[in-house]
Design an enzyme around this catalytic site. Structure first.
Site, PDB file in Angstrom:
ATOM      1  N   TRP A 102       1.778  26.837  54.918  1.00 35.18           N
ATOM      2  CA  TRP A 102       3.058  26.563  55.559  1.00 35.18           C
ATOM      3  C   TRP A 102       3.942  27.805  55.574  1.00 35.18           C
ATOM      4  O   TRP A 102       4.693  28.032  56.540  1.00 35.18           O
ATOM      5  CB  TRP A 102       3.742  25.374  54.889  1.00 35.18           C
ATOM      6  CG  TRP A 102       2.849  24.175  54.889  1.00 35.18           C
ATOM      7  CD1 TRP A 102       2.291  23.554  53.817  1.00 35.18           C
ATOM      8  CD2 TRP A 102       2.338  23.483  56.041  1.00 35.18           C
ATOM      9  NE1 TRP A 102       1.484  22.522  54.214  1.00 35.18           N
ATOM     10  CE2 TRP A 102       1.495  22.453  55.572  1.00 35.18           C
ATOM     11  CE3 TRP A 102       2.538  23.635  57.414  1.00 35.18           C
ATOM     12  CZ2 TRP A 102       0.838  21.576  56.437  1.00 35.18           C
ATOM     13  CZ3 TRP A 102       1.871  22.771  58.276  1.00 35.18           C
ATOM     14  CH2 TRP A 102       1.042  21.751  57.789  1.00 35.18           C
ATOM     15  N   ASP A 172      11.950  26.381  52.142  1.00 37.63           N
ATOM     16  CA  ASP A 172      11.316  25.162  52.630  1.00 37.63           C
ATOM     17  C   ASP A 172      11.000  24.315  51.404  1.00 37.63           C
ATOM     18  O   ASP A 172      10.114  24.652  50.621  1.00 37.63           O
ATOM     19  CB  ASP A 172      10.042  25.516  53.403  1.00 37.63           C
ATOM     20  CG  ASP A 172       9.264  24.283  53.861  1.00 37.63           C
ATOM     21  OD1 ASP A 172       9.681  23.144  53.548  1.00 37.63           O
ATOM     22  OD2 ASP A 172       8.239  24.464  54.544  1.00 37.63           O
ATOM     23  N   LYS A 196       7.899  13.118  52.290  1.00 42.62           N
ATOM     24  CA  LYS A 196       7.197  13.243  51.016  1.00 42.62           C
ATOM     25  C   LYS A 196       8.023  12.662  49.866  1.00 42.62           C
ATOM     26  O   LYS A 196       7.561  11.796  49.145  1.00 42.62           O
ATOM     27  CB  LYS A 196       6.840  14.699  50.755  1.00 42.62           C
ATOM     28  CG  LYS A 196       5.956  15.283  51.860  1.00 42.62           C
ATOM     29  CD  LYS A 196       5.725  16.767  51.695  1.00 42.62           C
ATOM     30  CE  LYS A 196       5.029  17.372  52.899  1.00 42.62           C
ATOM     31  NZ  LYS A 196       3.664  16.892  53.104  1.00 42.62           N
TER      32      LYS A 196
END
Length: 360
Positions: A102, A172, A196
């Site tokens: 990511w 992030d 999540k």
């Protein structure tokens, strides 16, 4: 109804209390005669939901008044673009620390916007660890430093954050926000997809220092401009109303549990069960991440060969465990133990791992 033992990496488990409350209010929210997904986003009912959600977020994460909270769409992947569009100043660069897939994708998107460079990377050790801050190479003209605080694919996590940086820190936090207390003063901007730890997919939380809002250029498309979104309280267009409602319910659930410190304690206990099963297996299970960098959210491990891995995953599924296959890019196994995953489900998984090892 029998519930799955859900260890999916995202979208992930939601607290059963949250699902039960949503079910109760599904047809008739607060005597409105409508479900939340039917409410106008300009209605008093939804404006209250939006405001309450922001207030809960501010309270739980101790967010100071000089930070704005935004509820956006497009997931963390859109933030890969919005961050450099809004924060990368003309004639300067953006710095990225690579700790997994990511982070690589965030860098790639930033390079489409302007000059984005690698400040540090652990790719040479197959992302088994978090780079030391002593190895950071941040250009003098850097507009910000970007990190990914938890790496779902490789199972690593930042357990402390860079401080006294010459440039704002952007993070992030999609897979570990709300899992532990934060010192927000260390960050210029945080973003996180909800699916999540915060709720269902559909809403992305952005927490940004008001000073950084000034960087947003007036020529940006309105939907991609942090200033526009902040000025409209995230109601510039129709927001993901149901996802924001679920976010509010999850935050209320977290508050009732005792807040972020309590969640952190629970997360440490859950992760310890699985890492103990790995470490006591005499090499039957091998953890991917180096111990100092191990994630409390995603426990990644491998077995001796593909046949044994396939047998493990098949028997696990037959026993009710869902989502234990590793990411398609790396294989192996992964157990995601986010906030909503009950301790007893993790106990059952640790017991299954021990029994499977004894049989094989």
């Amino acid at each position: 109804m029998k519930r799955a033992l859900n260890f999916n990496a995202g979208p992930a488990a939601l607290p059963e209390a949250v699902l039960a409350k949503a079910e109760k209010e599904m047809m008739n929210y607060r005597s409105s005669g409508m479900g939340v997904m039917e409410l106008s986003h300009r209605s008093k009912e939804f404006e209250d939901i939006n405001e309450q959600t922001m207030n809960l977020m501010r309270s739980l994460l101790s967010i100071p008044d000089d930070y704005e909270i935004l509820f956006l769409q497009g997931g963390a992947s859109l933030q890969f673009t919005m961050v450099p569009m809004n924060l990368l100043e003309e004639g300067s660069s953006a710095s990225y620390v690579l700790t997994g897939t990511w982070a690589e994708k965030a860098l790639k998107e930033a390079q489409k916007i302007g000059n984005a460079v690698i400040a540090a990377s652990s790719k040479d050790v197959n992302y088994r660890s978090i780079p030391s801050t002593s190895k950071f190479d941040i250009p003098d003209d850097s507009s910000y430093l970007h990190i990914t605080t938890n790496n779902t694919i490789y199972g690593t996590q930042w357990h402390s954050f860079p401080e006294s940086l010459p440039t704002p820190l952007v993070a992030d936090m999609s897979s570990d926000i709300l899992s532990r207390p934060l010192n927000l003063s260390s960050f210029g901007l945080i973003y996180a997809g909800a699916q999540k730890n915060l709720g269902p997919s559909g809403v992305t939380v952005v927490i940004i220092h008001k000073d950084l809002l000034k960087r947003s250029k007036t020529g940006l498309p309105s939907m991609l401009n942090y200033q526009v979104q902040a000025a409209s309280k995230s109601l510039y267009n129709t927001p993901p109303t149901l996802s924001i409602y679920f976010l509010k319910l999850v935050l209320e659930w977290a508050e009732a549990l005792g807040g972020v410190k309590q969640l952190e304690m629970m997360n440490k206990e859950k992760a310890a069960l699985l890492y103990d099963a790995i470490d006591r297996s005499d090499g039957f299970y091998k953890g991917h991440a180096e111990k100092p960098s191990r994630s409390l959210m995603n426990i990644t491990f491998t077995l001796a060969n593909e046949d044994l891995t396939s047998a493990f995953l098949q028997e696990a599924e037959e026993s009710g465990f869902i989502g234990l296959a590793g990411h398609r890019s790396v294989g192996g196994c992964r157990a995601s133990t986010y906030n909503a995953v009950p301790f007893e489900n993790v106990e059952k998984l640790a017991d299954f791992m021990n029994r499977f090892r004894n049989r094989n």
